[in-house]
Design a protein around this motif. Sequence first.
Motif, PDB file in Angstrom:
ATOM      1  N   ARG A  57       0.838  -1.206   0.000  1.00 34.87           N
ATOM      2  CA  ARG A  57       0.000   0.000   0.000  1.00 34.87           C
ATOM      3  C   ARG A  57       0.873   1.257   0.000  1.00 34.87           C
ATOM      4  O   ARG A  57       0.635   2.193  -0.765  1.00 34.87           O
ATOM      5  CB  ARG A  57      -0.906  -0.012   1.226  1.00 34.87           C
ATOM      6  N   GLN A  58       1.901   1.288   0.855  1.00 32.34           N
ATOM      7  CA  GLN A  58       2.787   2.453   0.910  1.00 32.34           C
ATOM      8  C   GLN A  58       3.562   2.616  -0.394  1.00 32.34           C
ATOM      9  O   GLN A  58       3.789   3.739  -0.859  1.00 32.34           O
ATOM     10  CB  GLN A  58       3.756   2.341   2.091  1.00 32.34           C
ATOM     11  N   ASP A  59       3.952   1.501  -0.999  1.00 31.16           N
ATOM     12  CA  ASP A  59       4.628   1.550  -2.302  1.00 31.16           C
ATOM     13  C   ASP A  59       3.772   2.289  -3.323  1.00 31.16           C
ATOM     14  O   ASP A  59       4.263   3.145  -4.062  1.00 31.16           O
ATOM     15  CB  ASP A  59       4.917   0.122  -2.777  1.00 31.16           C
ATOM     16  N   ARG A  60       2.485   1.997  -3.340  1.00 35.04           N
ATOM     17  CA  ARG A  60       1.584   2.657  -4.298  1.00 35.04           C
ATOM     18  C   ARG A  60       1.352   4.118  -3.902  1.00 35.04           C
ATOM     19  O   ARG A  60       1.233   4.989  -4.767  1.00 35.04           O
ATOM     20  CB  ARG A  60       0.246   1.917  -4.390  1.00 35.04           C
ATOM     21  N   ALA A  61       1.312   4.418  -2.600  1.00 36.75           N
ATOM     22  CA  ALA A  61       1.181   5.815  -2.158  1.00 36.75           C
ATOM     23  C   ALA A  61       2.418   6.612  -2.558  1.00 36.75           C
ATOM     24  O   ALA A  61       2.311   7.758  -3.008  1.00 36.75           O
ATOM     25  CB  ALA A  61       0.963   5.881  -0.649  1.00 36.75           C
ATOM     26  N   GLN A  82      -6.627   7.228  -2.659  1.00 35.50           N
ATOM     27  CA  GLN A  82      -6.351   6.765  -1.294  1.00 35.50           C
ATOM     28  C   GLN A  82      -7.324   5.662  -0.892  1.00 35.50           C
ATOM     29  O   GLN A  82      -6.935   4.690  -0.242  1.00 35.50           O
ATOM     30  CB  GLN A  82      -6.440   7.943  -0.329  1.00 35.50           C
ATOM     31  N   ASN A  83      -8.587   5.801  -1.264  1.00 33.10           N
ATOM     32  CA  ASN A  83      -9.588   4.782  -0.924  1.00 33.10           C
ATOM     33  C   ASN A  83      -9.254   3.436  -1.556  1.00 33.10           C
ATOM     34  O   ASN A  83      -9.418   2.394  -0.926  1.00 33.10           O
ATOM     35  CB  ASN A  83     -10.985   5.224  -1.344  1.00 33.10           C
ATOM     36  N   ALA A  84      -8.799   3.461  -2.801  1.00 27.55           N
ATOM     37  CA  ALA A  84      -8.424   2.209  -3.468  1.00 27.55           C
ATOM     38  C   ALA A  84      -7.200   1.592  -2.795  1.00 27.55           C
ATOM     39  O   ALA A  84      -7.151   0.374  -2.577  1.00 27.55           O
ATOM     40  CB  ALA A  84      -8.158   2.465  -4.944  1.00 27.55           C
ATOM     41  N   ARG A  85      -6.205   2.417  -2.448  1.00 28.16           N
ATOM     42  CA  ARG A  85      -5.010   1.895  -1.777  1.00 28.16           C
ATOM     43  C   ARG A  85      -5.336   1.298  -0.417  1.00 28.16           C
ATOM     44  O   ARG A  85      -4.682   0.350   0.029  1.00 28.16           O
ATOM     45  CB  ARG A  85      -3.948   2.989  -1.633  1.00 28.16           C
TER      46      ARG A  85
END
Length: 127
Positions: A57-61, A82-85
């Motif tokens: 999740r943090q990788d995608r953020a 953010q909701n999808a992550r």
Amino acid sequence: MRRIVMLCAIALASLGSSVSSTSAQTAIDDSYCTQISERDKQASDGYPLTDAGSILRQDRANLHRYGRPDRGDDGDFTFVSQNARAQIPQLVTNGNSDPAVLDEIVYGTPSVCVNVYRNHMDVWFRY
């Protein structure tokens, strides 16, 4: 004889519809590869992340929200918001990833690829 033909036709029709629905359930919605770095293992507010789903999740953020991708990070269309992550940890839990891959995300800095499905995601080592 007519009854047997009718039963066979019904059986074939139901088999066809079950194959179609199974195919729809396993269709890949998105796919990407990424390099997990030490930066991906810290939440935005600085605390350490200790599970593969949170690290992914943090990788995608880091890619979408902060514009700080690692070398080797591909884009994706699924986790822009953010909701999808926020769904990533549960998608990983629901998936079929090899536990060794998930452990390496937590304890190492692997290059991995991800297939995203409607209700789960699968992660494997990129070679």
